[in-house]
Design a protein around this motif. Structure first.
Motif, PDB file in Angstrom:
ATOM      1  N   CYS A   1       0.855  -1.186   0.000  1.00  0.00           N
ATOM      2  CA  CYS A   1       0.000   0.000   0.000  1.00  0.00           C
ATOM      3  C   CYS A   1       0.896   1.243   0.000  1.00  0.00           C
ATOM      4  O   CYS A   1       1.742   1.406   0.888  1.00  0.00           O
ATOM      5  CB  CYS A   1      -0.908   0.014   1.222  1.00  0.00           C
ATOM      6  N   ILE A   2       0.686   2.088  -0.985  1.00  0.00           N
ATOM      7  CA  ILE A   2       1.551   3.251  -1.180  1.00  0.00           C
ATOM      8  C   ILE A   2       0.778   4.529  -0.887  1.00  0.00           C
ATOM      9  O   ILE A   2      -0.217   4.824  -1.574  1.00  0.00           O
ATOM     10  CB  ILE A   2       2.088   3.302  -2.631  1.00  0.00           C
ATOM     11  N   PRO A   3       1.177   5.314   0.128  1.00  0.00           N
ATOM     12  CA  PRO A   3       0.483   6.569   0.411  1.00  0.00           C
ATOM     13  C   PRO A   3       0.376   7.451  -0.834  1.00  0.00           C
ATOM     14  O   PRO A   3       1.344   7.615  -1.578  1.00  0.00           O
ATOM     15  CB  PRO A   3       1.367   7.211   1.482  1.00  0.00           C
ATOM     16  N   VAL A   4      -0.800   8.011  -1.042  1.00  0.00           N
ATOM     17  CA  VAL A   4      -1.061   8.807  -2.242  1.00  0.00           C
ATOM     18  C   VAL A   4      -0.334  10.141  -2.187  1.00  0.00           C
ATOM     19  O   VAL A   4       0.150  10.636  -3.212  1.00  0.00           O
ATOM     20  CB  VAL A   4      -2.589   9.019  -2.409  1.00  0.00           C
TER      21      VAL A   4
ATOM     22  N   SER B   1      -9.073   4.610  13.261  1.00  0.00           N
ATOM     23  CA  SER B   1      -9.400   5.265  11.991  1.00  0.00           C
ATOM     24  C   SER B   1      -8.774   4.460  10.860  1.00  0.00           C
ATOM     25  O   SER B   1      -7.768   3.779  11.049  1.00  0.00           O
ATOM     26  CB  SER B   1      -8.887   6.708  11.959  1.00  0.00           C
ATOM     27  N   TYR B   2      -9.397   4.516   9.715  1.00  0.00           N
ATOM     28  CA  TYR B   2      -8.820   3.874   8.538  1.00  0.00           C
ATOM     29  C   TYR B   2      -9.055   4.765   7.330  1.00  0.00           C
ATOM     30  O   TYR B   2      -9.966   5.613   7.317  1.00  0.00           O
ATOM     31  CB  TYR B   2      -9.403   2.472   8.321  1.00  0.00           C
ATOM     32  N   GLY B   3      -8.186   4.589   6.325  1.00  0.00           N
ATOM     33  CA  GLY B   3      -8.224   5.491   5.184  1.00  0.00           C
ATOM     34  C   GLY B   3      -8.690   4.834   3.906  1.00  0.00           C
ATOM     35  O   GLY B   3      -8.963   3.624   3.855  1.00  0.00           O
ATOM     36  N   ARG B   4      -8.737   5.631   2.894  1.00  0.00           N
ATOM     37  CA  ARG B   4      -9.198   5.171   1.587  1.00  0.00           C
ATOM     38  C   ARG B   4      -8.154   4.265   0.940  1.00  0.00           C
ATOM     39  O   ARG B   4      -6.953   4.385   1.218  1.00  0.00           O
ATOM     40  CB  ARG B   4      -9.469   6.379   0.696  1.00  0.00           C
TER      41      ARG B   4
ATOM     42  N   SER C   1      -5.346   8.450   2.052  1.00  0.00           N
ATOM     43  CA  SER C   1      -5.531   7.470   0.983  1.00  0.00           C
ATOM     44  C   SER C   1      -4.224   6.803   0.580  1.00  0.00           C
ATOM     45  O   SER C   1      -3.153   7.416   0.617  1.00  0.00           O
ATOM     46  CB  SER C   1      -6.158   8.154  -0.236  1.00  0.00           C
ATOM     47  N   VAL C   2      -4.363   5.521   0.192  1.00  0.00           N
ATOM     48  CA  VAL C   2      -3.224   4.762  -0.333  1.00  0.00           C
ATOM     49  C   VAL C   2      -3.638   4.075  -1.627  1.00  0.00           C
ATOM     50  O   VAL C   2      -4.825   3.825  -1.866  1.00  0.00           O
ATOM     51  CB  VAL C   2      -2.729   3.698   0.679  1.00  0.00           C
TER      52      VAL C   2
END
Length: 447
Positions: free
Chosen positions: A90-93, A113-116, A195-196
């Motif tokens: 998973c690569i941070p956007v 919390s979790y991200g896109r 997002s990632v």
């Protein structure tokens, strides 16, 4: 100026050489600088660890990998007050990913919390669909929804001390954790700004084995996670068809077809029995047994080369032409008079409760199986393989013994396609097919 809290970023790896460098490169470019990175490696055989060590990271080894166990191990080795879980692929956007991911944790009511997660252009269409549908653009606080995903998540160490991850399950440790914290009265925050890119998505490109494992774990929660069992509709109109070409056979003054008619009459579910025959004597015998023979089959459907589905389709069309419609069709021939009691009702229930297109009776064949034609003989099943290493078994299905299907499958000449359940018969003697009455007499006399 107050110093930012230390964040411990836990990355689980297993042969992630193609991704680990780009992942770490993006992490170390974040505008939130107070963090440490801990790699929990599961015996990688490629260059994952060596590539990771090009950055300021710590390596923790885990021999027997389980997802929750690996996270807990990494956290135990960590120093931070805030924990971030990130998949190695998973690569941070952008450079604000980390700051945005941990920001909701300032609210003490937020457990995690979790991200896109966004697909790549080369992700499969399945994964693109799932990621785009699952991870939307609106921030949200989840008060009842326990969905949580550790490919891109954050929580405080204090929360983790109260609710460590389950170390015994093989999948969805994050979903289980989310369920626990929601039941404990906490909330979960979804932040699309954190997002990632995630190339394989949340369903692993529709891996069926993984899917089955996940469903099993989710349903073990009970409650809202338990799939509702469909109830049998007692109003289902169920028809049994006995295809009978020419005159029924006789054994000791008993017509062979009577065995099958009487077995069908014992059913608590079958509403009507139709004998599809071309023979007037068979018609009379069947009607005396209170079976229904509304018409005789035409000559062109009574030849030995005519397939079963053509007979069934003709019979169904004639009945429906007279406005007699059915929900389920049971097929049984007179050639199998030794069926066990209750067989038909069990197969009907299996069709309804499993929402199958067809349920067909079969037996397990233990011998070698060959296919022979005029030119050659081909071995289809080699029974010389030791049973301990066989990964499959051979099933011999027979529509005439017992088959339960839908009217649509008969109309479409498609009984043996679709969602099929093979109902295995333990008693192979009951699978004895009567080709001629002499063989039947001999068989009974030997029993």
């Amino acid at each position: 100026m107050k110093k930012n809290k230390l964040v411990s970023i836990i990355i689980r790896t297993k042969n992630e050489e193609n991704w680990i460098s780009v992942c770490l490169d993006k992490i170390f470019k974040q505008n939130y600088k107070n963090f440490e990175v801990i790699i929990v490696d599961n015996n990688s055989t490629d260059k994952t660890v060596k590539r990771a060590l090009e950055y300021n990271v710590r390596i923790v080894k885990i021999k027997k990998f389980l997802p929750g166990k690996a996270i807990n191990l990494g956290i135990k080795k960590s120093k931070g007050d805030i924990i971030v879980c990130l998949s190695a692929h998973c690569i941070p956007v952008n450079n604000s990913w980390l700051k945005n991911l941990i920001k909701p944790l300032k609210n003490i009511q937020i457990a995690g919390s979790y991200g896109r997660q966004e697909p790549y252009s080369f992700s499969s269409d399945f994964d693109k669909r799932d990621l785009l549908n699952t991870f939307g653009l609106d921030k949200k606080i989840q008060k009842k929804d326990s969905f949580f995903h550790n490919a891109n998540s954050a929580f405080t160490k204090n929360i983790w001390k109260k609710f460590p991850f389950d170390e015994n399950i093989t999948n969805i440790e994050d979903r289980i954790w989310g369920n626990v914290v929601i039941k404990a009265g906490y909330n979960i925050f979804y932040n699309p700004d954190a997002s990632v890119f995630h190339y394989h998505g949340i369903h692993q490109d529709l891996d069926p084995v993984r899917c089955k494992q996940i469903v099993s774990i989710l349903e073990s929660f009970g409650g809202e996670f338990k799939s509702s069992q469909i109830k049998e509709n007692t109003k289902n109109k169920i028809l049994a068809i006995i295809p009978q070409r020419d005159k029924t056979k006789i054994y000791k003054n008993q017509n062979l077809i009577s065995f099958t008619i009487n077995e069908l009459k014992q059913s608590k579910k079958i509403k009507e029995i139709v004998v599809s025959t071309n023979d007037t004597k068979t018609k009379k015998i069947s009607e005396n047994l209170r079976a229904y023979v509304p018409f005789l089959r035409p000559k062109n459907l009574s030849e030995s080369y005519v397939d079963l589905n053509s007979v069934l389709k003709f019979t169904l069309n004639k009945l429906e032409g007279n406005r007699k419609f059915f929900d389920i069709i049971v097929i049984a021939s007179e050639n199998y008079p030794l069926r066990k009691k209750g067989l038909f009702d069990k197969m009907i229930s299996k069709l309804i409760l499993g929402n199958y297109d067809t349920v067909i009776a079969c037996k397990t064949e233990k011998g070698s199986i060959w296919q022979k034609n005029k030119l050659k003989t081909v071995n289809l099943v080699n029974n010389l393989i030791p049973s301990k290493i066989k990964n499959q078994k051979t099933l011999i299905a027979n529509t005439g013994y017992a088959c339960v299907t839908r009217p649509t499958k008969i109309r479409e000449n498609d009984i043996l396609n679709g969602k099929i359940y093979f109902y295995e018969i333990d008693d192979h003697n009951s699978f004895f097919e009567i080709q001629n009455i002499k063989s039947f007499k001999k068989f009974l006399d030997q029993k």
